[in-house]
Write an enzyme that holds these catalytic residues in place. Structure first.
Site, PDB file in Angstrom:
ATOM      1  CB  CYS A  64     -88.398  50.275 107.431  1.00 15.57           C
ATOM      2  SG  CYS A  64     -89.833  49.238 108.186  1.00 15.57           S
TER       3      CYS A  64
ATOM      4  CB  CYS B 196     -57.186  34.163 106.628  1.00 14.06           C
ATOM      5  SG  CYS B 196     -56.799  35.242 105.109  1.00 14.06           S
TER       6      CYS B 196
ATOM      7  CG  HIS C 146     -52.445  40.160 107.518  1.00 14.10           C
ATOM      8  ND1 HIS C 146     -52.905  40.781 105.838  1.00 14.10           N
ATOM      9  CD2 HIS C 146     -53.474  39.212 107.403  1.00 14.10           C
ATOM     10  CE1 HIS C 146     -53.457  39.340 105.043  1.00 14.10           C
ATOM     11  NE2 HIS C 146     -54.242  38.538 105.972  1.00 14.10           N
TER      12      HIS C 146
END
Lengths: 107, 151, 282
Positions: free
Chosen positions: C100, C243, C203
């Protein structure tokens, strides 16, 4: 899945030029130092020899020990005397041989 | 440097972290003698001199599973001024042998790079065997850090 | 050699500093096989940081170097395996992805920069892995791939790699993407586990500091699936779960609503960074 070795060789060079070749091949490099979930040692299975030839002449060889990382990588140099073909072989502990080749043209 | 090391350990400075990541290196590794024996086997008992060969490895490896290592030997790679082989050893691994490179005149230069596993902080040693029967050695200590996150 | 020296200076400054340990992300630029990669860019409006930074900037010189040339990057082995899979016919309909979608280099270019997208059928965000499964079950007559099994990571890496260098940009106006973004933001800032840590604890709040020997990055996801020196090819939801395990919390299932919301939100936090798949990390 067994993938093809990856190699990088310049397509052309001048006569006598020293070129850099890089190779990377997919392999676990099972060191023989590990144990499975039941605590049984996993037998060693590594690629133990790498050879690069140019028109049948040895350019570079390496004897590998289990301390080589998974997916062994090599970078080395080769002198190109004339147009020809680099051949690469990796020998597995189980007797398998993995091969690749790359032509180079001297201009 | 030793005093500030503890700051580096940061959030979870455990005793194990000090033992592994600390600056002080245990003087004798289990396989240091094995490494010495492998060198002797390689040189046939001859002493390897300093010079000609340079070993490049990181001062600090981010992960011991994949540590780049390069050797470069100063040689014309012709006639008698030829490097035949270079052995690489890691004197703190369960087995110190890492790899042996073999060169020829077709190599052009005695230069090679690969990636190795280091079980802990240790010395990496490279010994070059020249066609004229002489041997040269270089040695680097690589500190192997223990990450904070297993992830 | 110059790179080594730069790294040496950086390491020395990290270890020699007194007081709180903070190491600036390195001042370095990345090109992959000559293609410029955006590793540092102005943050989108409403972002907690002024600048979004690729995790590449937080790694040591030797690790950064592995990503500069695809021939040196072991993650490219997985990309090639993914290419094989792309062209392999599976299922009752006798189709491969290529049947496809033809040449992925054309048809998949940009896809990796725009997912997750809104999926009107499931009324949820859909990521590449789930889109592959949707194609497999609805178009190919093949079974859905289980998490991290059957080449799921490799095919995902191959598809995302087609967008290498393109900046990440999500369309949050589609469907209910905005509310999933909000939900993902909640997950990001919710402390969990015995260690009582949220994503943001490491973070955002502690970004740039060291957790033992790990240099904490912004936790960007623009390079997933990533090649970790530690463990090889690693998928995003595997990393999320890792994590979360490290916070000593119960791990949500891969592709669960919580993790799909988190993927949506965290991907947005990396808006403008280039797709680096397969990136190389510690």
């Amino acid at each position: 899945m067994a993938s093809k070795p990856r190699i990088k060789v310049p397509k052309s060079a001048s006569a006598g030029e020293v070129i850099t070749i890089k190779t990377l091949i997919s392999h676990e490099m099972e060191s023989g130092q590990r144990k499975d979930k039941d605590g049984n040692p996993i037998p060693r299975q590594i690629i133990n020899k790498f050879t690069c030839t140019f028109d049948e002449q040895v350019v570079f060889e390496c004897d590998l020990d289990p301390a080589i990382s998974a997916n062994p990588y090599f970078e080395f140099n080769a002198k190109v005397p004339a147009s020809g073909t680099f051949k690469f072989t990796w020998l597995d502990d189980d007797g398998s041989v993995y091969e690749a080749e790359a032509p180079i043209e001297v201009k | 440097m030793q005093l500030t090391r503890r700051h580096v350990l940061g959030l979870t400075a455990g005793a194990a972290a000090f033992a592994v990541a600390g600056v002080q290196i245990t003087p004798a590794f289990a396989s240091a003698e094995d490494a010495e024996k492998l060198i002797m086997d390689f040189t046939g008992g001859a002493t390897a001199a300093e010079g000609k060969i340079s070993l490049t490895a990181p001062e600090i490896a981010e992960n011991g599973n994949t540590v780049p290592v390069s050797v470069n030997v100063d040689s014309a790679m012709e006639g008698d001024d030829l490097v035949e082989s270079v052995i690489i050893l890691a004197d703190g691994n369960p087995n110190p042998a890492v790899a042996t490179f073999h060169f020829t005149e077709m190599s052009g230069e005695a230069l090679a790079t690969t990636r190795m596993r280091l079980a802990k902080t240790q010395n990496v040693i490279a010994v070059a065997k020249m066609k004229d029967g002489s041997f040269f050695m270089d040695k680097k200590q690589v500190k192997v850090t223990i990450g904070g996150c297993g992830g | 050699m110059k790179r080594l020296l730069v790294a040496g200076v950086m390491v020395a400054s990290v270890f020699a500093g007194s007081g709180p340990v903070l190491a600036e992300p390195v001042d370095d630029t990345l090109e992959i096989d000559g293609m410029p990669i955006i590793t540092r860019t102005k943050a989108p409006e409403g972002h907690p940081f002024d600048e979004v930074l690729s995790g590449w900037l937080f790694r040591e010189a030797e690790t950064r170097d592995v990503e500069r040339e695809t021939i040196e990057n072991p993650g490219m082995i997985a990309v090639e395996d993914g290419e094989t899979m792309w062209n392999t016919v599976e299922g009752t309909e006798g189709k491969s992805c290529a049947s496809c979608h033809n040449d992925a280099a054309e048809t998949m270019k940009g896809v990796g920069a725009r997912f997750p997208k809104w999926d009107a059928d499931s009324k949820k965000p859909i990521n590449i892995e789930l889109q592959i499964n949707k194609c497999r079950t609805e178009q190919m007559g093949a079974e859905a791939l289980a998490f991290n099994k059957g080449g799921q990571q490799e095919l995902t890496a191959y598809i995302k790699h087609q967008s290498l260098g393109m900046p990440v940009e999500l369309d949050l106006t589609e469907g209910d993407m905005q509310s999933w973004w909000e939900k993902g933001k909640d997950v990001y800032y919710t402390r969990t586990g015995q260690l009582n840590l949220a994503c943001a604890s490491c973070h955002e709040t502690a970004m740039g500091k060291f957790i033992r020997a790990d240099h904490l990055s912004q936790g960007q996801v623009n390079g997933f699936p990533t090649y970790r020196l530690k463990s090889g090819l690693t998928s995003l939801h595997q990393r999320f779960r890792g994590c979360i395990r490290d916070t000593r919390a119960e791990q949500p299932k891969a592709f669960s609503d919580d993790l799909m919301a988190l993927e949506t939100y965290v991907t947005w936090r990396g808006t403008g960074l280039s797709v680096e798949t397969p990136s190389v990390r510690q």
